[in-house]
Design a protein around this motif. Structure first.
Motif, short mmCIF file in Angstrom:
data_model
loop_
_atom_site.label_atom_id
_atom_site.label_comp_id
_atom_site.label_asym_id
_atom_site.label_seq_id
_atom_site.Cartn_x
_atom_site.Cartn_y
_atom_site.Cartn_z
N ILE A 14 0.83 -1.36 0.00
CA ILE A 14 -0.06 -0.07 0.05
C ILE A 14 0.69 1.04 -0.09
N ASN A 15 0.64 2.29 -0.96
CA ASN A 15 1.35 3.41 -1.05
C ASN A 15 0.90 4.42 -0.21
N VAL A 16 1.54 5.11 0.72
CA VAL A 16 1.06 6.05 1.46
C VAL A 16 2.10 7.42 1.23
N THR A 17 1.36 8.40 1.37
CA THR A 17 1.97 9.72 0.68
C THR A 17 3.06 10.07 1.87
N GLU A 18 4.23 10.47 1.29
CA GLU A 18 5.67 10.47 2.35
C GLU A 18 5.37 11.59 3.29
N THR A 19 4.45 12.41 3.29
CA THR A 19 4.32 13.35 4.44
C THR A 19 3.95 12.60 5.55
N TYR A 20 3.33 11.15 5.60
CA TYR A 20 3.20 10.39 6.87
C TYR A 20 4.62 9.62 7.20
N LYS A 21 5.53 10.00 6.69
CA LYS A 21 6.65 9.10 7.06
C LYS A 21 7.11 9.93 8.35
N ASN A 22 7.64 9.22 9.35
CA ASN A 22 7.81 9.63 10.44
C ASN A 22 7.11 10.55 11.17
N HIS A 23 5.82 10.62 10.70
CA HIS A 23 4.56 11.48 11.33
C HIS A 23 4.12 10.88 12.59
N GLY A 25 1.29 10.40 13.02
CA GLY A 25 -0.10 9.46 12.92
C GLY A 25 0.26 8.33 12.08
N GLN A 26 1.54 8.16 11.85
CA GLN A 26 1.93 7.00 10.95
C GLN A 26 1.67 5.64 11.56
N GLU A 27 1.85 5.42 12.78
CA GLU A 27 1.63 4.14 13.52
C GLU A 27 0.12 3.91 13.41
N GLY A 28 -0.73 4.93 13.68
CA GLY A 28 -2.32 4.70 13.80
C GLY A 28 -2.62 4.53 12.50
N LEU A 29 -1.97 5.26 11.19
CA LEU A 29 -2.51 4.95 9.98
C LEU A 29 -2.43 3.40 9.46
N GLU A 30 -0.91 2.95 9.70
CA GLU A 30 -0.67 1.57 9.31
C GLU A 30 -1.73 0.51 10.24
N SER A 31 -1.83 0.91 11.23
CA SER A 31 -2.61 -0.06 12.26
C SER A 31 -4.05 0.06 11.69
N PRO A 44 -0.90 -6.32 4.73
CA PRO A 44 -0.34 -5.32 3.92
C PRO A 44 1.04 -4.88 4.21
N GLU A 45 2.11 -4.45 3.49
CA GLU A 45 3.33 -3.83 3.50
C GLU A 45 2.95 -2.19 3.35
N PHE A 46 3.85 -1.32 3.78
CA PHE A 46 3.61 0.17 3.47
C PHE A 46 4.54 0.48 2.75
N VAL A 47 4.49 1.46 1.61
CA VAL A 47 5.72 2.04 1.10
C VAL A 47 5.34 3.40 1.25
N TYR A 48 6.33 4.64 1.30
CA TYR A 48 5.98 6.01 1.27
C TYR A 48 6.71 6.62 0.12
N TYR A 49 5.92 7.22 -0.56
CA TYR A 49 6.53 7.94 -1.98
C TYR A 49 6.08 9.24 -2.06
N PRO A 50 6.65 10.07 -2.70
CA PRO A 50 5.97 11.77 -2.97
C PRO A 50 4.57 11.37 -3.66
N SER A 51 3.71 12.37 -3.17
CA SER A 51 2.37 12.21 -3.97
C SER A 51 2.26 11.56 -5.30
N LYS A 52 2.80 12.20 -6.28
CA LYS A 52 2.28 12.02 -7.74
C LYS A 52 3.23 10.68 -8.00
N ARG A 53 4.52 10.66 -7.47
CA ARG A 53 5.28 9.28 -8.03
C ARG A 53 4.35 8.16 -7.59
#
Length: 231
Positions: A14-23, A25-31, A44-53
């Motif tokens: 699952i892609n998550v926009t990178e603004t949540y990396k080390n945020h 709310g990151q743990e709660g979002l993944e949970s 699921p596994e989680f990856v963090y990319y810039p929005s458009k990418r």
């Protein structure tokens, strides 16, 4: 019938926009997404990319799903399939270092994160003078040096910038016209998952895991303990 993990032997990302990396709310979002996919027997596994990418990678089928997007953005990506049950409404606002600066005028310069794709549309529609920048540190310095007067952001994604300010108090003016539901999207090859994900989303809302859709806009609670005052 539950899907077995054999169907996803190469993992499910699952892609998550990178603004949540080390945020905060990151743990709660993944949970949340772990709980969403649990009835489907998918971990699921989680990856963090810039929005458009990130959206491009999901659209190309390199990733399996997009955590959450506004429909106005996701509809431009033809290989994404929407889970019709929304995750939640996301609220936005103007954040200012001085109360008076939150009153937008023709000369106001609005700063926003470049990964916030909906900000570009909002600025064009409302004929705002917007400056997009990726670095939270630089966005904070823009306001402190009066290069920009306000920072426009979703409440849920504002923390990295707000915590970069040197002061202890920030003012917040909610924007009622920019509150939209966010939806989870999967790549079209996973269309068979859609009914189960919609049912799982409804169950999580019913049990209080995610907030009701009519939850009001409130200032964000920051991990850096700066005070955000609504005006």
């Amino acid at each position: 019938m539950l899907l077995s993990m054999d169907a996803f032997s190469s993992s499910y990302k699952i892609n998550v926009t990178e603004t949540y990396k080390n945020h905060s709310g990151q743990e709660g979002l993944e949970s949340f997404f772990i709980a969403l996919y649990s009835p489907l027997s998918i971990s699921p596994e989680f990856v963090y990319y810039p929005s458009k990418r990130g959206l491009q990678l999901v659209n190309q089928g390199m990733l399996d799903a997009e955590a959450g997007r506004f429909e106005m953005v996701a509809k431009s990506y033809s290989s994404l399939t929407k889970i019709d049950e929304p995750i939640r409404f996301f609220h936005s606002g103007y954040f200012c270092l001085e109360k008076e600066s939150c009153r937008i005028g023709k000369s106001t310069v609005v700063a926003a994160q470049s990964g916030f794709q909906s900000a570009e549309l909002f600025c064009r529609t409302n004929q705002l003078n917007c400056h997009l920048e990726n670095s939270p540190h630089l966005l904070a310095r823009m306001l402190e040096k009066q290069i920009a007067q306000v920072f426009f952001s979703l409440n849920s994604e504002a923390e990295p910038v707000l915590c970069s300010f040197n002061g202890d108090t920030i003012y917040f003016a909610p924007i009622s016209s920019f509150s939209y539901p966010s939806y989870h999207y999967v790549h079209k090859r996973h269309v068979r998952l859609v009914p189960k994900l919609e049912a799982s989303m409804k169950h999580l809302r019913k049990t209080g895991v995610i907030p009701p859709l009519d939850a009001p806009s409130v200032p964000p609670q920051l991990s850096c303990n700066k005070k955000v005052i609504r005006i």
